[in-house]
Design a protein around this motif. Structure first.
Motif, PDB file in Angstrom:
ATOM      1  N   TYR A 139     -34.631   5.803  -0.902  1.00  0.00           N
ATOM      2  CA  TYR A 139     -34.099   7.168  -0.778  1.00  0.00           C
ATOM      3  C   TYR A 139     -34.241   7.900  -2.112  1.00  0.00           C
ATOM      4  O   TYR A 139     -33.852   7.364  -3.149  1.00  0.00           O
ATOM      5  CB  TYR A 139     -32.626   7.103  -0.368  1.00  0.00           C
ATOM      6  CG  TYR A 139     -31.930   8.434  -0.255  1.00  0.00           C
ATOM      7  CD1 TYR A 139     -32.305   9.359   0.708  1.00  0.00           C
ATOM      8  CD2 TYR A 139     -30.883   8.771  -1.119  1.00  0.00           C
ATOM      9  CE1 TYR A 139     -31.652  10.583   0.817  1.00  0.00           C
ATOM     10  CE2 TYR A 139     -30.219   9.982  -1.020  1.00  0.00           C
ATOM     11  CZ  TYR A 139     -30.616  10.890  -0.049  1.00  0.00           C
ATOM     12  OH  TYR A 139     -29.974  12.099   0.056  1.00  0.00           O
ATOM     13  N   VAL A 151     -21.552   3.055  -0.507  1.00  0.00           N
ATOM     14  CA  VAL A 151     -20.574   4.069  -0.933  1.00  0.00           C
ATOM     15  C   VAL A 151     -19.254   3.764  -0.234  1.00  0.00           C
ATOM     16  O   VAL A 151     -19.197   3.728   1.001  1.00  0.00           O
ATOM     17  CB  VAL A 151     -21.050   5.489  -0.563  1.00  0.00           C
ATOM     18  CG1 VAL A 151     -20.041   6.537  -1.033  1.00  0.00           C
ATOM     19  CG2 VAL A 151     -22.428   5.759  -1.166  1.00  0.00           C
ATOM     20  N   GLU A 175     -30.536  13.402  -3.247  1.00  0.00           N
ATOM     21  CA  GLU A 175     -29.263  13.293  -3.967  1.00  0.00           C
ATOM     22  C   GLU A 175     -28.284  12.424  -3.181  1.00  0.00           C
ATOM     23  O   GLU A 175     -28.186  12.554  -1.953  1.00  0.00           O
ATOM     24  CB  GLU A 175     -28.657  14.701  -4.132  1.00  0.00           C
ATOM     25  CG  GLU A 175     -27.312  14.682  -4.864  1.00  0.00           C
ATOM     26  CD  GLU A 175     -26.728  16.076  -5.033  1.00  0.00           C
ATOM     27  OE1 GLU A 175     -27.208  17.024  -4.361  1.00  0.00           O
ATOM     28  OE2 GLU A 175     -25.787  16.208  -5.837  1.00  0.00           O
ATOM     29  N   VAL A 176     -27.571  11.567  -3.875  1.00  0.00           N
ATOM     30  CA  VAL A 176     -26.508  10.814  -3.206  1.00  0.00           C
ATOM     31  C   VAL A 176     -25.319  11.749  -3.006  1.00  0.00           C
ATOM     32  O   VAL A 176     -24.907  12.463  -3.926  1.00  0.00           O
ATOM     33  CB  VAL A 176     -26.112   9.553  -4.008  1.00  0.00           C
ATOM     34  CG1 VAL A 176     -24.799   8.962  -3.491  1.00  0.00           C
ATOM     35  CG2 VAL A 176     -27.224   8.519  -3.936  1.00  0.00           C
ATOM     36  N   LYS A 177     -24.813  11.759  -1.783  1.00  0.00           N
ATOM     37  CA  LYS A 177     -23.650  12.582  -1.458  1.00  0.00           C
ATOM     38  C   LYS A 177     -22.583  11.693  -0.830  1.00  0.00           C
ATOM     39  O   LYS A 177     -22.902  10.641  -0.277  1.00  0.00           O
ATOM     40  CB  LYS A 177     -24.042  13.708  -0.500  1.00  0.00           C
ATOM     41  CG  LYS A 177     -25.012  14.680  -1.160  1.00  0.00           C
ATOM     42  CD  LYS A 177     -25.368  15.832  -0.262  1.00  0.00           C
ATOM     43  CE  LYS A 177     -26.364  16.733  -1.000  1.00  0.00           C
ATOM     44  NZ  LYS A 177     -26.897  17.783  -0.158  1.00  0.00           N
ATOM     45  N   GLY A 184     -20.993   3.819   3.253  1.00  0.00           N
ATOM     46  CA  GLY A 184     -22.234   4.585   3.334  1.00  0.00           C
ATOM     47  C   GLY A 184     -23.371   3.738   2.776  1.00  0.00           C
ATOM     48  O   GLY A 184     -23.163   2.952   1.854  1.00  0.00           O
ATOM     49  N   THR A 185     -24.516   3.876   3.365  1.00  0.00           N
ATOM     50  CA  THR A 185     -25.679   3.081   2.934  1.00  0.00           C
ATOM     51  C   THR A 185     -26.655   3.961   2.175  1.00  0.00           C
ATOM     52  O   THR A 185     -27.110   4.975   2.706  1.00  0.00           O
ATOM     53  CB  THR A 185     -26.411   2.521   4.178  1.00  0.00           C
ATOM     54  OG1 THR A 185     -25.471   1.798   4.959  1.00  0.00           O
ATOM     55  CG2 THR A 185     -27.569   1.624   3.776  1.00  0.00           C
ATOM     56  N   VAL A 186     -26.972   3.580   0.951  1.00  0.00           N
ATOM     57  CA  VAL A 186     -28.025   4.273   0.200  1.00  0.00           C
ATOM     58  C   VAL A 186     -29.205   3.318   0.102  1.00  0.00           C
ATOM     59  O   VAL A 186     -29.112   2.244  -0.506  1.00  0.00           O
ATOM     60  CB  VAL A 186     -27.536   4.726  -1.188  1.00  0.00           C
ATOM     61  CG1 VAL A 186     -28.661   5.442  -1.936  1.00  0.00           C
ATOM     62  CG2 VAL A 186     -26.323   5.646  -1.046  1.00  0.00           C
ATOM     63  N   ASP A 187     -30.290   3.719   0.751  1.00  0.00           N
ATOM     64  CA  ASP A 187     -31.486   2.871   0.810  1.00  0.00           C
ATOM     65  C   ASP A 187     -32.236   2.901  -0.521  1.00  0.00           C
ATOM     66  O   ASP A 187     -32.214   3.906  -1.233  1.00  0.00           O
ATOM     67  CB  ASP A 187     -32.412   3.388   1.926  1.00  0.00           C
ATOM     68  CG  ASP A 187     -31.707   3.428   3.278  1.00  0.00           C
ATOM     69  OD1 ASP A 187     -31.496   2.360   3.862  1.00  0.00           O
ATOM     70  OD2 ASP A 187     -31.349   4.539   3.741  1.00  0.00           O
ATOM     71  N   ASN A 239     -17.982   7.629   6.726  1.00  0.00           N
ATOM     72  CA  ASN A 239     -19.018   6.685   7.182  1.00  0.00           C
ATOM     73  C   ASN A 239     -19.004   5.418   6.348  1.00  0.00           C
ATOM     74  O   ASN A 239     -20.042   4.903   5.967  1.00  0.00           O
ATOM     75  CB  ASN A 239     -20.398   7.344   7.067  1.00  0.00           C
ATOM     76  CG  ASN A 239     -20.695   7.775   5.648  1.00  0.00           C
ATOM     77  OD1 ASN A 239     -19.780   8.178   4.930  1.00  0.00           O
ATOM     78  ND2 ASN A 239     -21.929   7.687   5.226  1.00  0.00           N
TER      79      ASN A 239
HETATM   80  O1  DUT Z   1     -22.776   8.042   2.189  1.00  0.00           O
HETATM   81  C1  DUT Z   1     -24.000   8.235   2.156  1.00  0.00           C
HETATM   82  C2  DUT Z   1     -24.862   7.695   3.131  1.00  0.00           C
HETATM   83  C3  DUT Z   1     -26.217   7.983   3.037  1.00  0.00           C
HETATM   84  N1  DUT Z   1     -26.702   8.746   2.026  1.00  0.00           N
HETATM   85  C4  DUT Z   1     -28.147   8.998   1.911  1.00  0.00           C
HETATM   86  C5  DUT Z   1     -28.852   7.781   1.324  1.00  0.00           C
HETATM   87  C6  DUT Z   1     -29.453   7.105   2.514  1.00  0.00           C
HETATM   88  O2  DUT Z   1     -30.585   6.356   2.139  1.00  0.00           O
HETATM   89  C7  DUT Z   1     -29.751   8.294   3.416  1.00  0.00           C
HETATM   90  C8  DUT Z   1     -29.789   7.960   4.870  1.00  0.00           C
HETATM   91  O3  DUT Z   1     -28.569   7.382   5.232  1.00  0.00           O
HETATM   92  P1  DUT Z   1     -28.371   6.675   6.639  1.00  0.00           P
HETATM   93  O4  DUT Z   1     -29.472   5.699   6.862  1.00  0.00           O
HETATM   94  O5  DUT Z   1     -26.969   6.216   6.727  1.00  0.00           O
HETATM   95  O6  DUT Z   1     -28.531   7.941   7.562  1.00  0.00           O
HETATM   96  P2  DUT Z   1     -29.107   8.164   8.988  1.00  0.00           P
HETATM   97  O7  DUT Z   1     -28.091   8.918   9.728  1.00  0.00           O
HETATM   98  O8  DUT Z   1     -29.633   6.892   9.606  1.00  0.00           O
HETATM   99  O9  DUT Z   1     -30.265   9.163   8.638  1.00  0.00           O
HETATM  100  P3  DUT Z   1     -31.794   8.941   8.326  1.00  0.00           P
HETATM  101  O10 DUT Z   1     -32.450   9.203   9.619  1.00  0.00           O
HETATM  102  O11 DUT Z   1     -32.100   9.971   7.293  1.00  0.00           O
HETATM  103  O12 DUT Z   1     -31.978   7.536   7.803  1.00  0.00           O
HETATM  104  O13 DUT Z   1     -28.711   9.236   3.183  1.00  0.00           O
HETATM  105  C9  DUT Z   1     -25.858   9.255   1.055  1.00  0.00           C
HETATM  106  O14 DUT Z   1     -26.276   9.946   0.117  1.00  0.00           O
HETATM  107  N2  DUT Z   1     -24.530   8.991   1.159  1.00  0.00           N
END
Ligand code: DUT
Length: 154
Positions: free
Chosen positions: A96, A71, A99-101, A90-93, A87
């Motif tokens: 996952y 993102v 919802e993508v935000k 942004g990483t969408v796995d 961020n």
């Molecule tokens: O801009 C973004 C970033 C992430 N995500 C969603 C998809 C992603 O797969 C999940 C987790 O993101 P990330 O790995 O960056 O978050 P984290 O802070 O490491 O949390 P988690 O412990 O849930 O992995 O949140 C979004 O919807 N938008």
């Protein structure tokens, strides 16, 4: 119509995404598909200067194995309004299923109103590999060694 062969991206529309346009590549060579805001029709989400907000897209993105969604901000919003993704990227796995935000931040000096359907960011679908993680006792030798942070000069 898109004539490039990338992985299939399955999009699951959530109730509050009803009526919001699908993310789309705006030009034939666009690297990213634009993401639209699924905020309420008559309830713009106002981001005050210096504040941030998580903006819903209205979709679950089922990203193919071996890929991620990145993102990223839109340069026009950044240039005109100081709006960017906090961020970024942004990483969408691929596993996952929420919802993508989009996490927007207002670096501008005026309130910014996110309205329904507004193109707020873009997503790139990018190949990823997972490394095989191995602990070792010594680093192998290279010409660079520990030099970094400008060690090769300007
Ligand atoms: O801009 C973004 C970033 C992430 N995500 C969603 C998809 C992603 O797969 C999940 C987790 O993101 P990330 O790995 O960056 O978050 P984290 O802070 O490491 O949390 P988690 O412990 O849930 O992995 O949140 C979004 O919807 N938008």
């Amino acid at each position: 119509m898109q004539d490039v062969l990338g992985p299939t991206l399955r999009l699951i529309r959530l109730p509050h995404g009803e009526g919001v346009e699908l993310p789309a590549y705006e030009t034939r060579g666009a690297a990213g598909m634009d993401l639209k805001a699924a905020v309420g029709e008559n309830e713009p989400l106002v981001i005050a200067p210096g504040r941030r907000a998580l903006v819903p897209t209205g979709f679950i993105f089922e990203i193919a194995d071996g890929f991620e969604g990145q993102v990223r901000p839109r340069s026009g919003l950044a240039f005109k309004h100081g709006i960017t993704c906090l961020n970024t990227p942004g990483t969408v796995d691929s596993d996952y299923r929420g919802e993508v935000k989009v996490l927007l931040i207002n670096h501008g000096d005026e309130d910014f109103a996110v309205t329904r359907g507004m193109r707020i960011a873009q997503m790139l679908i990018t190949p990823v590999v997972q490394a095989r993680i191995v602990e070792a006792t010594q680093a192998s030798e290279t010409a660079r060694g520990a030099g970094g942070f400008g060690s090769t000069g300007v």
